[in-house]
Design a protein around this motif. Structure first.
Motif, PDB file in Angstrom:
ATOM      1  N   GLY A  40       0.873  -1.223  -0.030  1.00  0.00           N
ATOM      2  CA  GLY A  40      -0.381   0.066   0.076  1.00  0.00           C
ATOM      3  C   GLY A  40       0.625   1.192  -0.268  1.00  0.00           C
ATOM      4  O   GLY A  40       2.079   1.241  -0.377  1.00  0.00           O
ATOM      5  N   PRO A  41       0.274   2.495   0.401  1.00  0.00           N
ATOM      6  CA  PRO A  41       0.994   3.625   0.533  1.00  0.00           C
ATOM      7  C   PRO A  41       2.142   3.587   1.361  1.00  0.00           C
ATOM      8  O   PRO A  41       1.952   3.198   2.457  1.00  0.00           O
ATOM      9  N   LEU A  42       3.208   4.367   0.803  1.00  0.00           N
ATOM     10  CA  LEU A  42       4.320   4.171   1.649  1.00  0.00           C
ATOM     11  C   LEU A  42       4.468   5.090   2.897  1.00  0.00           C
ATOM     12  O   LEU A  42       4.203   6.175   2.763  1.00  0.00           O
ATOM     13  N   LEU A  43       4.825   4.530   3.788  1.00  0.00           N
ATOM     14  CA  LEU A  43       5.023   5.081   5.013  1.00  0.00           C
ATOM     15  C   LEU A  43       6.525   4.576   5.949  1.00  0.00           C
ATOM     16  O   LEU A  43       6.202   3.101   6.203  1.00  0.00           O
ATOM     17  N   ALA A  79      16.024  11.456  12.966  1.00  0.00           N
ATOM     18  CA  ALA A  79      14.900  10.754  12.144  1.00  0.00           C
ATOM     19  C   ALA A  79      14.463  11.362  10.788  1.00  0.00           C
ATOM     20  O   ALA A  79      14.426  12.445  10.575  1.00  0.00           O
ATOM     21  N   GLN A  80      14.496  10.177   9.928  1.00  0.00           N
ATOM     22  CA  GLN A  80      14.248  10.729   8.516  1.00  0.00           C
ATOM     23  C   GLN A  80      12.703   9.835   8.548  1.00  0.00           C
ATOM     24  O   GLN A  80      12.301   8.530   8.535  1.00  0.00           O
ATOM     25  N   LEU A  81      11.551  10.484   7.722  1.00  0.00           N
ATOM     26  CA  LEU A  81      10.527  10.203   7.823  1.00  0.00           C
ATOM     27  C   LEU A  81      10.271  10.169   6.108  1.00  0.00           C
ATOM     28  O   LEU A  81      10.057  11.396   5.628  1.00  0.00           O
ATOM     29  N   GLU A  82       9.424   9.030   5.595  1.00  0.00           N
ATOM     30  CA  GLU A  82       9.094   9.340   4.221  1.00  0.00           C
ATOM     31  C   GLU A  82       7.546   8.818   4.093  1.00  0.00           C
ATOM     32  O   GLU A  82       7.271   8.009   4.846  1.00  0.00           O
ATOM     33  N   ALA A  83       7.050   9.708   3.313  1.00  0.00           N
ATOM     34  CA  ALA A  83       5.421   9.133   3.304  1.00  0.00           C
ATOM     35  C   ALA A  83       4.774   9.648   1.967  1.00  0.00           C
ATOM     36  O   ALA A  83       5.246  10.389   1.175  1.00  0.00           O
ATOM     37  N   ASP A  84       3.637   9.014   1.660  1.00  0.00           N
ATOM     38  CA  ASP A  84       3.078   9.134   0.341  1.00  0.00           C
ATOM     39  C   ASP A  84       2.095  10.394   0.885  1.00  0.00           C
ATOM     40  O   ASP A  84       0.938  10.161   1.621  1.00  0.00           O
ATOM     41  N   ILE A  85       2.454  11.576   0.499  1.00  0.00           N
ATOM     42  CA  ILE A  85       1.891  12.796   1.194  1.00  0.00           C
ATOM     43  C   ILE A  85       0.259  12.897   0.648  1.00  0.00           C
ATOM     44  O   ILE A  85      -0.672  13.208   1.159  1.00  0.00           O
TER      45      ILE A  85
END
Length: 217
Positions: free
Chosen positions: A78-81, A99-105
């Motif tokens: 599913g959507p990336l988090l 902290a590095q955070l990547e998300a499907d905005i």
């Protein structure tokens, strides 16, 4: 996709900070929008989130829990988090958290016109909340499960850079992972993803960084 990075210094020993970040059941205490995180296996967790007033559920893979060094995790489908948290001791009683955070905005904040900026503010707010909980002694004392995810970085050589959440997620998505259990989708019509009763996209959605017990029910 958007990736943001924030750093903060916490007045606590590195082992204390690591213990709280490696216990994913703690995340609803400081990660905004997260309602519940439960362990479903040695290396996997099940998350329940509130996204714009809608209930979202997904499974996440724990990529790494290197004692006193790093915690990394990513959604499996599913959507990336994805997030990678690196700890750096600053003496005996202080720790720097990076902290590095990547998300499907588009998925995570569909009604926000300033996704990258909002994601950056949210990460900063979450780290600030975590800092306050640890330094006040409110968050602490939870034992860390033994075994499970490897305690060594995946594919890293000594001195290599910390992998980005995207790289971590790519490793997960290239593996032969089992299909998620029924009801563990992203509100795509499967059971168990109904809208949460009475919830609205209020200030707790990446806003104040803290979910109180009354809100969590």
């Amino acid at each position: 996709m958007s990736m943001v990075q924030q750093a903060i210094e916490v007045s606590a020993p590195v082992h204390t900070v690591y213990e709280q970040l490696a216990a994913f059941e703690n995340y609803p205490r400081f990660m905004t929008g997260v309602r519940q995180v439960t362990s479903i296996g040695a290396d996997q967790t099940h998350w329940i989130m509130d996204v714009d007033g809608k209930r979202r559920e997904f499974d996440a893979q724990i990529i790494e829990r290197s004692p006193d060094e790093r915690v990394s995790w990513s959604t499996m489908e599913g959507p990336l988090l994805a997030e990678t948290i690196t700890l750096r001791p600053m003496g005996e009683a202080k720790t720097q958290i990076v902290a590095q955070l990547e998300a499907d905005i588009a998925f995570l904040m569909p009604s926000d016109r300033h996704g990258q900026e909002s994601l950056n503010r949210r990460l900063k707010a979450d780290l600030t909340t975590f800092k306050g909980l640890v330094e006040s002694g409110v968050l602490g004392g939870r034992p860390i499960p033994h075994g499970g995810a490897s305690t060594k970085p995946l594919g890293l050589l000594p001195g290599a850079d910390t992998p980005s959440p995207a790289a971590v997620a790519a490793r997960i998505r290239n593996r032969n992972t089992p299909a998620p259990s029924p009801g563990a989708g992203w509100d795509t019509g499967v059971a168990g993803t109904a809208r949460m009763g009475g919830r609205t996209a209020g200030a707790d959605m990446w806003g104040n960084g803290m979910i109180n017990e009354e809100e969590r029910g």
